[in-house]
Every structure is written in C-alpha cells, then in structure tokens.
Design an enzyme around this catalytic site. Sequence first.
Site, PDB file in Angstrom:
ATOM      1  N   PHE A  97       0.868  -1.180   0.000  1.00 39.15           N
ATOM      2  CA  PHE A  97       0.000   0.000   0.000  1.00 39.15           C
ATOM      3  C   PHE A  97       0.898   1.221   0.000  1.00 39.15           C
ATOM      4  O   PHE A  97       1.747   1.388   0.883  1.00 39.15           O
ATOM      5  CB  PHE A  97      -0.912   0.041   1.230  1.00 39.15           C
ATOM      6  CG  PHE A  97      -1.838   1.220   1.218  1.00 39.15           C
ATOM      7  CD1 PHE A  97      -3.063   1.152   0.581  1.00 39.15           C
ATOM      8  CD2 PHE A  97      -1.479   2.418   1.819  1.00 39.15           C
ATOM      9  CE1 PHE A  97      -3.920   2.251   0.547  1.00 39.15           C
ATOM     10  CE2 PHE A  97      -2.319   3.525   1.792  1.00 39.15           C
ATOM     11  CZ  PHE A  97      -3.535   3.430   1.150  1.00 39.15           C
ATOM     12  N   ASP A 107       9.438   2.658   1.159  1.00 39.37           N
ATOM     13  CA  ASP A 107       8.297   3.394   1.684  1.00 39.37           C
ATOM     14  C   ASP A 107       8.267   3.176   3.193  1.00 39.37           C
ATOM     15  O   ASP A 107       7.852   2.122   3.689  1.00 39.37           O
ATOM     16  CB  ASP A 107       7.013   2.882   1.029  1.00 39.37           C
ATOM     17  CG  ASP A 107       5.771   3.609   1.513  1.00 39.37           C
ATOM     18  OD1 ASP A 107       5.800   4.165   2.630  1.00 39.37           O
ATOM     19  OD2 ASP A 107       4.758   3.598   0.792  1.00 39.37           O
ATOM     20  N   LYS A 156       3.192  10.096   8.312  1.00 40.30           N
ATOM     21  CA  LYS A 156       2.569   9.580   9.527  1.00 40.30           C
ATOM     22  C   LYS A 156       3.235  10.108  10.794  1.00 40.30           C
ATOM     23  O   LYS A 156       3.030  11.251  11.175  1.00 40.30           O
ATOM     24  CB  LYS A 156       2.514   8.051   9.478  1.00 40.30           C
ATOM     25  CG  LYS A 156       1.500   7.515   8.450  1.00 40.30           C
ATOM     26  CD  LYS A 156       1.248   6.055   8.617  1.00 40.30           C
ATOM     27  CE  LYS A 156       0.244   5.517   7.596  1.00 40.30           C
ATOM     28  NZ  LYS A 156      -1.131   5.988   7.808  1.00 40.30           N
TER      29      LYS A 156
END
Length: 404
Positions: A147, A232, A261
């Site tokens: 993702f 990532d 995040k």
Amino acid sequence: MNLPEGVVIHGREPRLGGPEWTERYRGAVMNTFGDPQRVLVRGEGSHVWDADGNKYLDLLAGIAVNALGHGHPAILEAVTQQLQTLGHISNFFASAPQVELAERLVGLLGGEGRVFFANSGTEANEAAFKATRRTGRTTIVAAEGSFHGRTMGALALTSKAAYREPFEPLPGDVRWVPYGDADALAAAVDDTVAAVILEPIQGEAGVIVPPADYLAAARRITSEHGALLWLDEVQTGMGRTGDWFGHTPSGVTPDLVTLAKGLGGGIPIGACVALGDAATLLGPGNHGTTFGGNPVATAAALAVISTIESGGLLEATRVRGDQLADGLSLNARVESVTGRGLLRGVVLSEPRAAEVQKAALDAGLIINAPTPDRLRLAPPLVLSEDEAADAVRTLSTIIDEVLA
C-alpha cells in the site's frame, strides 16, 4: 441568545452526542469512508474520548501517526511558538525549521542527500515516483500486498485490486512480485527497471515481516541493474519499529525513502528523502507544492524527533512492543504476533478479526483489522507499561469471547 440550528459562536454549541454528529457527517462529508465508528472530541496521552463521554485506550494512534500520543506538550509548544512567529510562507522562500528538519532527516539516514517536503505519505510517494522518471526508465517493480497511497501515481503502485481497478488506466509500467521472495525479485528486475519500491514491513497487509536478508538482496539486485531502491517508510519510519527506520536493521542504504505519519506527530507532513546520486534527480520546475515544508509542520516534526531522542522512546518502543507481543502470544487463539516495536500484527486462529475489532471498540480499545485474520496495533510510542498490560488483558479476553 437564540441561534439557528448548527450555528456555533466561539465554540458555544449545545453538546451533541455521537448519533447527532454522525447524522451531520452524513450530510456534509463525502461518503468515502462510510459512517465513522465513533465521533472523537478529546485526547490526552494514549487515550481519547468520544462525544458521548466514553474513554478509549488508543492502540492505533491515528494509524501510526500520533507518535507522541494526544496533546503532547512538546508539539503544542512547537506549533504555538511557530504560529506566533511565522505560519506560512510558500516555497518562494525558506524557513529555519524547514532547513533544520531536512538536515536532521538526512543525518538520521546516515548519508548525503536532499529532501522534498510534502503534506502526506501519498504525496511523498508521488514525489519519489516522479524522481524515478528522471532516470530515463519507466518500469517500477512493486510488491503484492503493498500500500503506497490513493492518488493516481501512488495508487498505481498499490497492490489491492479493489483500490486500483475502478480508476484504471493508471500511470506507469508496474511489475508485481511476491513480497519477501528475493528470487522473484531478481527475476523481475532487469536493465529497464527504474526502481523497486518496498515497505520494510507491510502495514496494510497485516504487518508482514520479510526474511531478514530480503532488503539486502533488494539492494544488491537493484545495484546490479542500475535501478533505484525506494523504501516506503511512511508507516514504519520515525521510531515506530524501535529504530528510526524500519530498514535500519538491514544495514542497507536506499536511494529514496518516503516518510509521513509519525513524522509530524499528528500535524500533516510528508517527506521524500533522496540519498546519494538520487538527490539530484529532481531539479527546478520538476515538482512543487504550496504547503509542503511549511514552518509549522516542520517545527512539529523537529519536536517529535527531539522528544523521541530525549525521552528514550526508541528503547521504550522496543520494550513496550515486546510486552504486547509476549502477552498476546500466550493466548491459545493467537497463532502469532508479527512486527517489531509498536507496529504489531496479531494473527488469529480464525478469520474473525473484524468482530474482534468491533468488540474491542465497545470495550474501550481502538485497534484495526486490516485483513480477515489479523489485527493491527500501532499505539503511541509513549504507551506506558500499565497501559500495555491493560491492553493485553482486555484484548486477550475479547479474543477469547469472540472466538469461543
């Protein structure tokens, strides 16, 4: 004073409960998420409260975002001081927090590099995607179960067909490989590949940890073919796994690292860090953003980094993560607990994770069920020993009740 329904003056609105707020949500917010599970109104440390006064232990931290929990004084002070000094300037200009944060991130990654600041993980990945195009190649190798975001470019690299197919055709020539399979990766990478994008630990897939030598193999394979290794770290970075970055234990040096995040501790910020030769791939006019790297967000991120360091939160994250894993592993209905630090996947003996998640919420625990048989835990890095013990007791009881 009689006010029209819904009008607020300086926050003086009659207190509404969750059902009333949910009804207003339905009428005003696009239905991309469905109804909210709860309407939250306040947070402190590792806890939040909803509009009906119920208290929850937050074991998800806004999906690995609230690294310092809710209302942490370091973030409050940094944001307040910066807003009082300089709020937004656009990227025609620079600010001290922007430069200082870029230097800190490059330093934490241990190499020479440069940073492009964005507002989210998806935007950080978009910047990295554009950087790969500057190599003169267009093929990207991505992993099944990955993702990387919901914008068109990041979505092209996201594995789940249900996310991608409604919006095809998507940009890029993407080759998919099984996650963690170094032989499959070697077979997929040739001299036409611009980059390989991998998560050090797959979060949305249920906290999947690859073999210990996987990232080293990926570094070797990409180097052999002149391709970029793009990691990532949106979910795994900034201390979440007990190291500054999820790839740290592998010893590899990637070409591109994307962050978001936990970086801002709840303030929106993303970063694409390019190391070595990759640092010069994007030049003037190649990419841009209005809000990216603004003084407030970068000041918040500097406060997060400083607090993780001064508070010994990397070690604390390892200890608390092991406490959760060891405690939950004692439950006979838990097959295993995956992950590192405070990014954990709880693998259930039956595919009833959604039921467990709902029961946990009713019992005052916020967790996530990313797959039918897996729960995801990503609590604040400030989670205390007592809070972790309470989480283990409560969640274990719920698992027994649901799976009985």
